[in-house]
Design an enzyme around this catalytic site. Structure first.
Site, PDB file in Angstrom:
ATOM      1  N   ASN A   7     -34.437  25.192 -26.463  1.00  0.00           N
ATOM      2  CA  ASN A   7     -35.125  26.043 -27.438  1.00  0.00           C
ATOM      3  C   ASN A   7     -36.620  25.682 -27.440  1.00  0.00           C
ATOM      4  O   ASN A   7     -36.970  24.528 -27.698  1.00  0.00           O
ATOM      5  CB  ASN A   7     -34.489  25.811 -28.818  1.00  0.00           C
ATOM      6  CG  ASN A   7     -35.161  26.629 -29.915  1.00  0.00           C
ATOM      7  OD1 ASN A   7     -36.381  26.686 -29.985  1.00  0.00           O
ATOM      8  ND2 ASN A   7     -34.364  27.222 -30.771  1.00  0.00           N
ATOM      9  N   HIS A  10     -40.839  25.375 -30.734  1.00  0.00           N
ATOM     10  CA  HIS A  10     -41.890  24.509 -31.283  1.00  0.00           C
ATOM     11  C   HIS A  10     -43.073  24.326 -30.344  1.00  0.00           C
ATOM     12  O   HIS A  10     -44.092  23.784 -30.746  1.00  0.00           O
ATOM     13  CB  HIS A  10     -41.289  23.201 -31.780  1.00  0.00           C
ATOM     14  CG  HIS A  10     -40.337  23.475 -32.907  1.00  0.00           C
ATOM     15  ND1 HIS A  10     -40.726  24.177 -34.028  1.00  0.00           N
ATOM     16  CD2 HIS A  10     -39.015  23.222 -33.061  1.00  0.00           C
ATOM     17  CE1 HIS A  10     -39.686  24.332 -34.824  1.00  0.00           C
ATOM     18  NE2 HIS A  10     -38.632  23.766 -34.267  1.00  0.00           N
ATOM     19  N   HIS A  43     -36.358  31.846 -31.008  1.00  0.00           N
ATOM     20  CA  HIS A  43     -36.008  32.451 -32.294  1.00  0.00           C
ATOM     21  C   HIS A  43     -37.185  33.294 -32.774  1.00  0.00           C
ATOM     22  O   HIS A  43     -38.249  32.758 -33.072  1.00  0.00           O
ATOM     23  CB  HIS A  43     -35.699  31.324 -33.293  1.00  0.00           C
ATOM     24  CG  HIS A  43     -35.201  31.801 -34.625  1.00  0.00           C
ATOM     25  ND1 HIS A  43     -34.807  30.925 -35.614  1.00  0.00           N
ATOM     26  CD2 HIS A  43     -35.028  33.046 -35.141  1.00  0.00           C
ATOM     27  CE1 HIS A  43     -34.406  31.612 -36.676  1.00  0.00           C
ATOM     28  NE2 HIS A  43     -34.542  32.895 -36.427  1.00  0.00           N
ATOM     29  N   ARG A  45     -38.492  34.777 -35.614  1.00  0.00           N
ATOM     30  CA  ARG A  45     -38.284  34.773 -37.069  1.00  0.00           C
ATOM     31  C   ARG A  45     -39.008  35.954 -37.700  1.00  0.00           C
ATOM     32  O   ARG A  45     -40.012  36.442 -37.184  1.00  0.00           O
ATOM     33  CB  ARG A  45     -38.807  33.473 -37.675  1.00  0.00           C
ATOM     34  CG  ARG A  45     -38.009  32.243 -37.272  1.00  0.00           C
ATOM     35  CD  ARG A  45     -38.414  31.055 -38.118  1.00  0.00           C
ATOM     36  NE  ARG A  45     -37.841  31.137 -39.432  1.00  0.00           N
ATOM     37  CZ  ARG A  45     -36.758  30.457 -39.823  1.00  0.00           C
ATOM     38  NH1 ARG A  45     -36.180  29.602 -39.026  1.00  0.00           N
ATOM     39  NH2 ARG A  45     -36.285  30.622 -41.026  1.00  0.00           N
ATOM     40  N   ARG A  49     -43.425  32.817 -37.545  1.00  0.00           N
ATOM     41  CA  ARG A  49     -44.163  31.555 -37.704  1.00  0.00           C
ATOM     42  C   ARG A  49     -44.374  30.828 -36.377  1.00  0.00           C
ATOM     43  O   ARG A  49     -45.246  30.019 -36.253  1.00  0.00           O
ATOM     44  CB  ARG A  49     -43.453  30.630 -38.698  1.00  0.00           C
ATOM     45  CG  ARG A  49     -42.153  30.070 -38.198  1.00  0.00           C
ATOM     46  CD  ARG A  49     -41.574  29.075 -39.172  1.00  0.00           C
ATOM     47  NE  ARG A  49     -41.070  29.733 -40.380  1.00  0.00           N
ATOM     48  CZ  ARG A  49     -40.145  29.185 -41.166  1.00  0.00           C
ATOM     49  NH1 ARG A  49     -39.680  27.993 -40.902  1.00  0.00           N
ATOM     50  NH2 ARG A  49     -39.705  29.813 -42.229  1.00  0.00           N
ATOM     51  N   GLU A  70     -32.488  34.277 -30.562  1.00  0.00           N
ATOM     52  CA  GLU A  70     -31.985  34.035 -31.927  1.00  0.00           C
ATOM     53  C   GLU A  70     -32.706  34.962 -32.867  1.00  0.00           C
ATOM     54  O   GLU A  70     -33.940  35.070 -32.784  1.00  0.00           O
ATOM     55  CB  GLU A  70     -32.404  32.628 -32.357  1.00  0.00           C
ATOM     56  CG  GLU A  70     -31.380  31.587 -32.331  1.00  0.00           C
ATOM     57  CD  GLU A  70     -31.965  30.315 -32.920  1.00  0.00           C
ATOM     58  OE1 GLU A  70     -32.247  30.263 -34.115  1.00  0.00           O
ATOM     59  OE2 GLU A  70     -32.142  29.374 -32.152  1.00  0.00           O
ATOM     60  N   THR A 101     -33.216  26.705 -39.707  1.00  0.00           N
ATOM     61  CA  THR A 101     -31.989  27.433 -40.060  1.00  0.00           C
ATOM     62  C   THR A 101     -30.990  26.460 -40.693  1.00  0.00           C
ATOM     63  O   THR A 101     -30.383  25.652 -40.003  1.00  0.00           O
ATOM     64  CB  THR A 101     -31.381  28.085 -38.797  1.00  0.00           C
ATOM     65  OG1 THR A 101     -32.435  28.722 -38.077  1.00  0.00           O
ATOM     66  CG2 THR A 101     -30.332  29.105 -39.164  1.00  0.00           C
ATOM     67  N   GLU A 151     -21.676  30.043 -31.991  1.00  0.00           N
ATOM     68  CA  GLU A 151     -22.392  28.768 -31.892  1.00  0.00           C
ATOM     69  C   GLU A 151     -22.109  27.997 -33.185  1.00  0.00           C
ATOM     70  O   GLU A 151     -22.397  28.472 -34.288  1.00  0.00           O
ATOM     71  CB  GLU A 151     -23.896  28.978 -31.711  1.00  0.00           C
ATOM     72  CG  GLU A 151     -24.610  27.618 -31.707  1.00  0.00           C
ATOM     73  CD  GLU A 151     -26.004  27.632 -31.109  1.00  0.00           C
ATOM     74  OE1 GLU A 151     -26.260  28.432 -30.189  1.00  0.00           O
ATOM     75  OE2 GLU A 151     -26.829  26.830 -31.562  1.00  0.00           O
ATOM     76  N   HIS A 191     -28.123  22.405 -33.286  1.00  0.00           N
ATOM     77  CA  HIS A 191     -28.925  22.134 -34.481  1.00  0.00           C
ATOM     78  C   HIS A 191     -28.929  20.639 -34.814  1.00  0.00           C
ATOM     79  O   HIS A 191     -27.878  20.056 -35.060  1.00  0.00           O
ATOM     80  CB  HIS A 191     -28.479  22.907 -35.725  1.00  0.00           C
ATOM     81  CG  HIS A 191     -29.606  23.032 -36.706  1.00  0.00           C
ATOM     82  ND1 HIS A 191     -30.496  24.080 -36.684  1.00  0.00           N
ATOM     83  CD2 HIS A 191     -30.032  22.205 -37.679  1.00  0.00           C
ATOM     84  CE1 HIS A 191     -31.408  23.897 -37.623  1.00  0.00           C
ATOM     85  NE2 HIS A 191     -31.144  22.765 -38.238  1.00  0.00           N
TER      86      HIS A 191
HETATM   87  N1  PXP Z   1     -29.237  26.688 -32.489  1.00  0.00           N
HETATM   88  C1  PXP Z   1     -29.685  27.477 -33.497  1.00  0.00           C
HETATM   89  C2  PXP Z   1     -28.889  28.666 -33.847  1.00  0.00           C
HETATM   90  C3  PXP Z   1     -30.878  27.193 -34.177  1.00  0.00           C
HETATM   91  O1  PXP Z   1     -31.301  27.983 -35.179  1.00  0.00           O
HETATM   92  C4  PXP Z   1     -31.644  26.084 -33.777  1.00  0.00           C
HETATM   93  C5  PXP Z   1     -32.945  25.802 -34.460  1.00  0.00           C
HETATM   94  O2  PXP Z   1     -33.861  26.801 -34.162  1.00  0.00           O
HETATM   95  C6  PXP Z   1     -31.151  25.303 -32.719  1.00  0.00           C
HETATM   96  C7  PXP Z   1     -29.945  25.605 -32.103  1.00  0.00           C
HETATM   97  C8  PXP Z   1     -31.908  24.107 -32.241  1.00  0.00           C
HETATM   98  O3  PXP Z   1     -31.985  23.185 -33.267  1.00  0.00           O
HETATM   99  P1  PXP Z   1     -32.928  21.920 -33.098  1.00  0.00           P
HETATM  100  O4  PXP Z   1     -34.322  22.444 -33.008  1.00  0.00           O
HETATM  101  O5  PXP Z   1     -32.676  21.114 -34.329  1.00  0.00           O
HETATM  102  O6  PXP Z   1     -32.500  21.236 -31.827  1.00  0.00           O
END
Ligand code: PXP
Length: 237
Positions: A7, A10, A43, A45, A49, A70, A101, A151, A191
């Site tokens: 992901n 960030h 994602h 959003r 952001r 996402e 999330t 998921e 997550h």
């Molecule tokens: N899966 C989903 C559905 C999420 O919303 C997120 C966070 O954006 C992640 C995985 C990844 O989570 P993390 O950034 O804590 O690894």
């Protein structure tokens, strides 16, 4: 062997801090894929952001591996997803004020809206995934609403403060993964997974893919993204 979805939200968070062009999420996707990412997750959003609409367009063009978008069930975002055509759409709950999330989608509560959104996405040939808490009835409802992938939210496991609580959460993840698989669903999880807690989840045989963001991007500040992805990939697989 679990696959790794990276992901890259960030990377965009850092870019948005200046509102300029770097670091570039598209380049981050390329580096992640070259170093072992099996898929890319981002994602979009509602408050934009981090990831922006054009990021999704550019990532789709640049990335050849599966792209997992996402998003909430917001009609405007559904429209964009249908236009861009990611491989998967993962429906997540979204509250504007949350930092991340915080829980899974309550499919039972929002069943009709989720089902309608899933139908719209599936009609465009995109595979529908839903991010849910590891609870059996949510798995059933997600499948009935049109999910082909669930998921499982690993946040409670990741944030457990005692060994006993962590074991309890792990056991729920195992049971729910087996349950979902027995119903013909593909199982992902994610997550809060970090280098020190990912291995136990990666060993759950019914989980096909782990989606991980924050810990990889954080580690990359110190060691570089290529190395951070490679290290996570080793732990996941
Ligand atoms: N899966 C989903 C559905 C999420 O919303 C997120 C966070 O954006 C992640 C995985 C990844 O989570 P993390 O950034 O804590 O690894």
């Amino acid at each position: 062997m679990a696959k790794l979805g990276v992901n890259i939200d960030h990377v965009a968070t850092l870019r948005q801090a200046r509102g300029e062009f770097d670091p570039d999420p598209v380049e981050a996707c390329r580096v992640a894929v070259r170093n072992g990412a099996d898929s890319i997750v981002c994602h979009l959003r509602e408050d934009r952001r981090h990831i922006q609409d054009d990021d999704v367009v550019q990532i789709r063009k640049a990335v050849k591996c599966p792209l997992n978008l996402e998003m909430s069930i917001n009609p405007q975002i559904i429209k964009l997803a249908r236009k861009v055509g990611p491989d998967y759409v993962m429906f997540v709950p979204e509250r504007r004020q949350e930092v991340t999330t915080e829980g899974g989608l309550d499919v039972r509560r929002h069943f009709r809206r989720v089902q309608r959104a899933a139908g719209d996405i599936a009609d465009s040939g995109i595979v529908v995934s839903m991010f849910i808490d590891p609870v059996q009835y949510q798995i059933r409802e997600a499948q009935e609403a049109g999910a082909q992938i669930v998921e499982l939210h690993t946040g409670k496991y990741a944030n457990a403060r005692t060994r006993a609580a962590q074991d309890r959460e792990l056991s729920k993840l195992k049971k729910c993964a087996a349950y979902a698989k027995s119903r013909g669903l593909i199982v992902h999880a994610g997550h809060g997974l970090k280098y020190h807690n990912v291995s136990a989840v990666a060993r759950i045989k019914d989980i096909d893919e782990l989606n991980i963001g924050h810990s990889i991007i954080s580690e990359s500040i110190f060691t570089g993204l290529a190395s951070a992805v490679r290290r996570m990939k080793k732990l996941v697989s």
